[in-house]
Scaffold this active site. Structure first.
Site, PDB file in Angstrom:
ATOM      1  CB  VAL B  34      -0.986   0.052   1.201  1.00 49.28           C
ATOM      2  CG1 VAL B  34      -2.151  -0.889   0.973  1.00 49.28           C
ATOM      3  CG2 VAL B  34      -0.285  -0.246   2.510  1.00 49.28           C
ATOM      4  CB  VAL B  35       3.948   2.341   1.791  1.00 50.79           C
ATOM      5  CG1 VAL B  35       4.856   3.561   1.750  1.00 50.79           C
ATOM      6  CG2 VAL B  35       3.342   2.195   3.184  1.00 50.79           C
ATOM      7  N   PRO B  55       8.158  -8.968  -5.540  1.00 54.54           N
ATOM      8  CG  PRO B  55       8.792 -10.347  -3.781  1.00 54.54           C
ATOM      9  CD  PRO B  55       8.682  -8.918  -4.168  1.00 54.54           C
ATOM     10  CB  ALA B  56       3.312 -11.887  -7.682  1.00 53.16           C
ATOM     11  CG  ASP B 133       7.623   3.136   9.300  1.00 55.78           C
ATOM     12  OD1 ASP B 133       7.136   4.167   9.779  1.00 55.78           O
ATOM     13  OD2 ASP B 133       7.664   2.054   9.902  1.00 55.78           O
TER      14      ASP B 133
END
Lengths: 297, 297
Positions: B34-35, B55-56, B133
């Protein structure tokens, strides 16, 4: 492919707006006029060490900073580079102060040839560069800015012009809530203390910390967040909230942050815009009736 | 030294807010959650070419962009660097995609060791880097942003937390005048045409051009500037204004931009805030008198 509709279209033509960290970094500022002066203010506020290269006379505010900020600003009273050089590369090759020695380079001089030579040298050295008034020679632009303590707001108009940016900046500045500095100070103190209590980055703890901060902020209004500046309020939030996997609201905290003021604030905020008008009408009617009453009596 | 008082004190602790130009630049984005997704939106809007390493499975909006933006986004379905390396240097040494090949590097992964290794490699290669972060590992931060076409506004809270920035951002977004996109488009078109007519950078012409743009903008209100989108309005401004060393107001231009709407706007804007309340009071008094009059009659 119906889910593709849920993602907004990419609208290109934007810049990437960033907050650049310059604390302890070295910045080269070439030029000593009004444009250089406006850059210098931003640079000193960001904690950079500025090396200023310009012949005298300096713009008065720059001269003032040179006199009062000796630890953060070093003035070399001369032109930059070699004006008699045969090639642009040699022109920007300043043996004493090469661009590659700096973390950022800004030029604000009328000499277009020198500006372009410095830009090329900076690109070669991979030093971010801004050339005042020559947009294509810039890795980054400045925008119109507002600062209220820890809050900074920048307005950028993608080169439409500084005047429009300033108009929008002034409108935006007026809209910033009065309590925002207190709120940022309070939340910032809480965040710092939480990081001390639950240190480390990445992973599950980091995610829980981020989630808890967001949930706690969601439970507090902006005008209540200033109460978090109180160490006792923070202690309660962390002991009874964070440690217990709970989110505390202002009312759950003994200090009752905001208190009566916040309550009155609620009512006033909740009042619709036409209320004063209605009140005035009623008052007018009452005065009218009273006046007639008095006259007729 | 009494004139020293005229210069405000430097308040350190700010970041340098910048609009970074990424059109045609190469950006490395490590991570697919999400980031990374929020970064990707900003990067694609800025016109960068993004190399995504993850990676998936990808976060759904990232998967959508991979499918729909092949010219601006290249996905490498794997981890970055060498996870089995003995030293941090080797860990971040990705032979196929070294950080030095990029103009900017962003990591948004939970792997703190990899993040720090990439940061070190980027610093060595002098490539600007943001590590999600991990504030100390960042050359720059992102802030909460608003975009309205060519207008971009960023709110930064110096690390107090994203939630407060979002609250201020939303307040600020509501305060942006409705006409601002039109105004920027109009002034931008005028500025572009003026540069074509009076090209060149630096020196007296550049100064006169900048002065004339500011004076002209000062003579027009924000809600009138949209009229500059009309080529005929721009022609008059440049022919009868710039060429004649004059500054034309909206009323001087045949197209009479704003017209009646602008005039009414003037009057409404000129009305003091207490006027509706006074009017309501007078109306109330009149009704009160009339009512008494009627009852008593």
């Amino acid at each position: 492919m119906s889910e593709t509709k849920t993602y907004p279209e990419i609208k290109r033509g934007a810049s990437l707006l960033l907050a650049w960290r310059l604390e302890g970094k070295r910045v080269l500022l070439i030029g000593g006029g009004v444009v250089a002066a406006s850059r210098l203010g931003f640079l000193l506020e960001s904690g950079a060490h500025v090396t200023l290269v310009s012949p005298a006379p300096l713009e008065p505010s720059i001269a003032h900073r040179v006199a009062t900020e000796p630890e953060h600003l070093t003035w070399h009273e001369r032109g930059y580079g070699n004006p008699d050089a045969a090639t642009p590369e040699e022109m920007a090759a300043d043996k004493e102060l090469p661009v590659g020695d700096f973390d950022m380079v800004l030029t604000a001089v009328d000499d277009v040839q020198l500006s372009q030579a410095v830009c090329t040298a900076a690109r070669t050295a991979r030093t971010p560069v801004n050339v005042a008034d020559v947009p294509p020679e810039c890795d980054f632009y400045f925008g119109a800015q507002v600062r209220r303590g820890p809050l900074q707001v920048m307005v950028s108009t993608s080169g439409a012009g500084p005047k429009v940016a300033v108009i929008v900046r002034d409108t935006v500045a007026n809209a910033i809530p009065a309590d925002v500095e207190d709120a940022i100070a309070g939340v910032g103190a809480l965040r710092t203390e939480l990081r001390q209590r639950a240190p480390g980055v990445g992973g599950a703890l980091s995610k829980r910390r981020m989630r808890w901060m967001i949930d706690t902020c969601d439970a507090w209004r902006l005008d209540q967040m200033g109460a978090m500046k109180d160490p006792e309020v923070r202690r309660q939030l962390l002991d009874d909230g964070w440690e217990q996997h709970k989110v505390l609201r202002p009312g759950d905290v003994g200090a009752a942050p905001g208190g009566v003021k916040a309550l009155v604030g609620d009512v006033v905020r909740a009042a619709p815009a036409w209320l004063p008008t209605l009140a005035a009408f009623v008052a007018g009617a009452a005065v009218g009736v009273a006046w007639v009453d008095r006259v007729r009596r």
